[in-house]
Design an enzyme around this catalytic site. Sequence first.
Site, PDB file in Angstrom:
ATOM      1  N   LYS A 234      -0.857  -9.549   2.970  1.00 46.03           N
ATOM      2  CA  LYS A 234      -0.112  -9.036   4.132  1.00 46.03           C
ATOM      3  C   LYS A 234      -1.028  -8.123   4.939  1.00 46.03           C
ATOM      4  O   LYS A 234      -1.750  -7.304   4.371  1.00 46.03           O
ATOM      5  CB  LYS A 234       1.136  -8.263   3.671  1.00 46.03           C
ATOM      6  CG  LYS A 234       1.913  -7.635   4.840  1.00 46.03           C
ATOM      7  CD  LYS A 234       3.267  -7.140   4.433  1.00 46.03           C
ATOM      8  CE  LYS A 234       3.266  -5.802   3.734  1.00 46.03           C
ATOM      9  NZ  LYS A 234       2.666  -4.707   4.528  1.00 46.03           N
TER      10      LYS A 234
ATOM     11  N   ASP B 121      -0.942  -6.345  -0.360  1.00 48.31           N
ATOM     12  CA  ASP B 121      -1.205  -5.702   0.923  1.00 48.31           C
ATOM     13  C   ASP B 121      -2.701  -5.566   1.164  1.00 48.31           C
ATOM     14  O   ASP B 121      -3.467  -5.278   0.235  1.00 48.31           O
ATOM     15  CB  ASP B 121      -0.590  -4.291   0.906  1.00 48.31           C
ATOM     16  CG  ASP B 121       0.384  -4.080   2.041  1.00 48.31           C
ATOM     17  OD1 ASP B 121       0.346  -4.845   3.016  1.00 48.31           O
ATOM     18  OD2 ASP B 121       1.192  -3.143   1.935  1.00 48.31           O
TER      19      ASP B 121
ATOM     20  N   GLU C 282       9.171  -3.869  10.569  1.00 50.38           N
ATOM     21  CA  GLU C 282       9.517  -2.559   9.990  1.00 50.38           C
ATOM     22  C   GLU C 282       9.838  -1.561  11.097  1.00 50.38           C
ATOM     23  O   GLU C 282       9.093  -1.428  12.078  1.00 50.38           O
ATOM     24  CB  GLU C 282       8.332  -2.036   9.153  1.00 50.38           C
ATOM     25  CG  GLU C 282       8.598  -0.635   8.585  1.00 50.38           C
ATOM     26  CD  GLU C 282       7.640  -0.230   7.476  1.00 50.38           C
ATOM     27  OE1 GLU C 282       6.739  -1.015   7.116  1.00 50.38           O
ATOM     28  OE2 GLU C 282       7.813   0.890   6.962  1.00 50.38           O
TER      29      GLU C 282
ATOM     30  N   ASP D  15       0.837  -1.207   0.000  1.00 47.22           N
ATOM     31  CA  ASP D  15       0.000   0.000   0.000  1.00 47.22           C
ATOM     32  C   ASP D  15       0.869   1.254   0.000  1.00 47.22           C
ATOM     33  O   ASP D  15       0.360   2.375  -0.032  1.00 47.22           O
ATOM     34  CB  ASP D  15      -1.020  -0.019   1.151  1.00 47.22           C
ATOM     35  CG  ASP D  15      -0.389  -0.063   2.524  1.00 47.22           C
ATOM     36  OD1 ASP D  15       0.848  -0.118   2.617  1.00 47.22           O
ATOM     37  OD2 ASP D  15      -1.152  -0.048   3.518  1.00 47.22           O
ATOM     38  N   SER D  16       2.194   1.058  -0.007  1.00 48.53           N
ATOM     39  CA  SER D  16       3.115   2.168  -0.286  1.00 48.53           C
ATOM     40  C   SER D  16       2.779   2.794  -1.646  1.00 48.53           C
ATOM     41  O   SER D  16       3.226   3.904  -1.945  1.00 48.53           O
ATOM     42  CB  SER D  16       4.565   1.680  -0.267  1.00 48.53           C
ATOM     43  OG  SER D  16       4.718   0.544  -1.096  1.00 48.53           O
TER      44      SER D  16
ATOM     45  N   GLU E 216      -1.183  -5.564   8.452  1.00 46.24           N
ATOM     46  CA  GLU E 216      -0.485  -4.849   9.514  1.00 46.24           C
ATOM     47  C   GLU E 216      -1.186  -5.095  10.845  1.00 46.24           C
ATOM     48  O   GLU E 216      -2.416  -5.051  10.921  1.00 46.24           O
ATOM     49  CB  GLU E 216      -0.486  -3.338   9.230  1.00 46.24           C
ATOM     50  CG  GLU E 216       0.344  -2.952   8.033  1.00 46.24           C
ATOM     51  CD  GLU E 216       0.435  -1.450   7.833  1.00 46.24           C
ATOM     52  OE1 GLU E 216       0.082  -0.672   8.753  1.00 46.24           O
ATOM     53  OE2 GLU E 216       0.897  -1.042   6.749  1.00 46.24           O
TER      54      GLU E 216
HETATM   55  O1  KIV Z   1       3.504  -1.041   1.565  1.00 45.54           O
HETATM   56  C1  KIV Z   1       4.656  -1.509   1.469  1.00 45.54           C
HETATM   57  O2  KIV Z   1       5.355  -1.346   0.475  1.00 45.54           O
HETATM   58  C2  KIV Z   1       5.152  -2.268   2.609  1.00 45.54           C
HETATM   59  C3  KIV Z   1       6.599  -2.627   2.654  1.00 45.54           C
HETATM   60  C4  KIV Z   1       7.468  -1.453   2.707  1.00 45.54           C
HETATM   61  C5  KIV Z   1       6.889  -3.618   3.722  1.00 45.54           C
HETATM   62  O3  KIV Z   1       4.408  -2.578   3.480  1.00 45.54           O
END
Ligand code: KIV
Length: 286
Positions: free
Chosen positions: A116, A86, A185, A47-48, A118
């Site tokens: 993934k 994500d 992280e 989600d970056s 959080e």
């Molecule tokens: O959103 C993302 O790119 C991430 C990574 C930096 C671990 O969660």
Amino acid sequence: MTNPLVTANSLQAKKRRSEKIVIITAYDATFAALFDNTEVDALLVGDSLGMVIQGHPNTLPVNLEHVIYHTAAVSRVTKRAHLIADMPFMSYQVSVEQAVESAGRLVQEGGAHAVKIEGGREFATHIRRIYNCGIPVMGHLGLTPQSVHRFGGFKVQGKDATAAQRLREDAHILVEAGCYSIVLEGIPAELAAEITAEINIPTIGIGAGVGCDGQVLVCYDMLGLNPNFRPKFVKTYAELHKQITQAVQSFVSEVRAESFPTDAHSFHGDLSVTNDSNDAPYNRVH
Ligand code: KIV
């Protein structure tokens, strides 16, 4: 392609063999195809994307449709690497049912191999239910960017003994819940190394020191696409912003000087003739 598809299981086997795991973010087909042709183990549609693609100051505006869209673009061309998507903000926090549905869409519509999430103990039930649906889940602890407002900024976590102990406990709870791997992280290197030694699933570090089982970086960061973003935890392996700026400036100069296009870039004659070697000029093969 002779390389086997990388899987959640093969990543776990890497930890048992003490082989480092390498993950990079990808958001589109062109970059994904390039990365898939390296030996990188996994691609993460993070989600970056809210920051590097959409231009937001944090990841909170990213929604499930955005991640599905980018995951589908990446999965269309990914033949070898493991593909993780994500779970964006508010796509799983509301309820266990919401989390299962969101994870299912990332796999079914996006083509992800894993998701993934959080967070720690508060999402153990969500993770267990997703896992029970057959979807591998990667955890994410420490400086979890979706909690940026609770942290009061992008701040390193787990610095005092109480916070470190809570993170350590969370890691064990995520293992019990069924995670196959955990991103650590923005936490002290010593804590990350301790967690890595204590749990039997791979830890993937970003700003978490040298003791993790693997590392992940945002592709735009490690390729040096933003000259104004150089945090301590990133190593830039290229300075592509320079080449891109130079290339675009050369294009501008040549068009203005009428040195591009030339005859070599031009079509002539009857375009309906199908045996022309320039047929299908837009067929980009990855
Ligand atoms: O959103 C993302 O790119 C991430 C990574 C930096 C671990 O969660």
